[in-house]
Design a protein around this motif. Structure first.
Motif, short mmCIF file in Angstrom:
data_model
loop_
_atom_site.label_atom_id
_atom_site.label_comp_id
_atom_site.label_asym_id
_atom_site.label_seq_id
_atom_site.Cartn_x
_atom_site.Cartn_y
_atom_site.Cartn_z
N ILE A 242 0.84 -1.20 0.00
CA ILE A 242 0.00 0.00 0.00
C ILE A 242 0.88 1.26 0.00
O ILE A 242 0.59 2.23 -0.71
N ASP A 245 2.02 1.97 -3.35
CA ASP A 245 0.91 2.12 -4.30
C ASP A 245 0.87 0.95 -5.28
O ASP A 245 0.65 1.12 -6.48
N LEU A 280 -6.16 -1.57 7.27
CA LEU A 280 -5.52 -1.82 5.99
C LEU A 280 -6.46 -2.64 5.11
O LEU A 280 -7.23 -3.46 5.62
#
Length: 290
Positions: A242, A245, A280
């Motif tokens: 994450i 990206d 998350l």
């Protein structure tokens, strides 16, 4: 909400390359996982590239030796990026000094072997803690003892202002049925005590830079949008993906098997609760790589 899939083949056509965690995904610390091996072979047969991205605190060459013993075949992967190599670059640049106190076991000693990623690496000397300018941590001396047992040495190091280079940010791993402490647990304790820890594995950027370099070695210009990260560590593999990206596939049957109630697949409500707790959201989730 993370999409639960039944097999890698449901989504793999969307990705030219994968960064795949080893421990808990491809092997269990003792032996290779057959379904995972077949999934990676099938992906590569369709033209996909597999870069094994591991928080192992050792060089790529040492990891090759290890996974061969576990039965992971060469036709299941293309290249390997390790937190050990990322950390070794930092050590040989002198980021924790020239004289270092080593924390680990004999199996980790190849960490200090010459490195080819730098033109002029610093000559590193291993010394006792009292003489050290910094700490190199590949893991605790005893993987089954709580990191608190190292508190006296860490307190002394903190008082001296030593930096701790963490070669493996993982907190724990499961070796077969046994859970073991990793270097990340020691670094976490040192930071909580007020010391300074330097991290070079997932979820931190340096190891992803190395993974992209390993991918480029295969002569493929792969955009980030075409890379899928696969792993069972929510705070390492998924958080790192994450942060970079990159899309991610969460293997719920590894470290989070209990929390996600995974036998063959995660229970949807348990998975949702776990991801909400961790704040998350991986792109996809699956019980095991297959």
């Amino acid at each position: 909400m993370s999409r639960i899939i039944q097999s890698l083949s449901e989504v793999s056509q969307n990705y030219e390359a994968m960064f795949v965690d080893l421990w808990g995904c491809v092997h269990d610390g003792v032996k290779a996982l057959p379904e995972a091996i077949e999934a990676l072979r099938a992906y590569r047969a369709r033209g996909g590239i597999v870069v094994l991205l591991t928080n192992a605190p050792r060089s790529r060459h040492e990891v090759v030796k290890q996974i061969e013993k576990f039965g992971v075949p060469e036709d299941a992967w293309d290249n390997i990026a390790t937190s050990g190599d990322s950390a070794r670059v930092a050590m040989f640049r002198g980021e924790v000094g020239q004289k270092v106190w080593f924390m680990g076991v004999d199996f980790d000693l190849p960490f200090f072997e010459p490195i080819k990623l730098l033109d002029e690496p610093l000559e590193i000397e291993r010394v006792e803690l009292e003489e050290a300018e910094g700490i190199v941590c590949c893991g605790p001396f005893d993987a089954h003892a709580h990191p608190d047992t190292l508190r006296p040495q860490l307190l002394y190091a903190k008082q001296k202002g030593l930096k701790l280079l963490c070669a493996n940010p993982d907190i724990v791993v499961d070796r077969g049925e046994e859970r073991e402490w990793c270097a990340g647990a020691v670094a976490k304790l040192y930071t909580e005590m007020g010391g300074e820890s330097l991290y070079f594995g997932k979820p931190h950027p340096p190891v992803y830079d190395l993974a992209r370099r390993r991918l480029a070695e295969i002569d493929r210009d792969v955009p980030d949008s075409a890379i899928l990260c696969v792993g069972d560590g929510i705070r390492t593999d998924i958080l790192g993906a994450i942060g970079e990206d990159l899309d991610s596939l969460f293997i719920t049957g590894g470290l989070a098997a209990k929390e996600t109630k995974t036998e063959t697949q995660p229970e949807a409500e348990a998975l949702a609760a776990y991801l909400e707790k961790e704040s998350l959201e991986p792109t996809y989730s699956i019980g095991f790589l297959r």
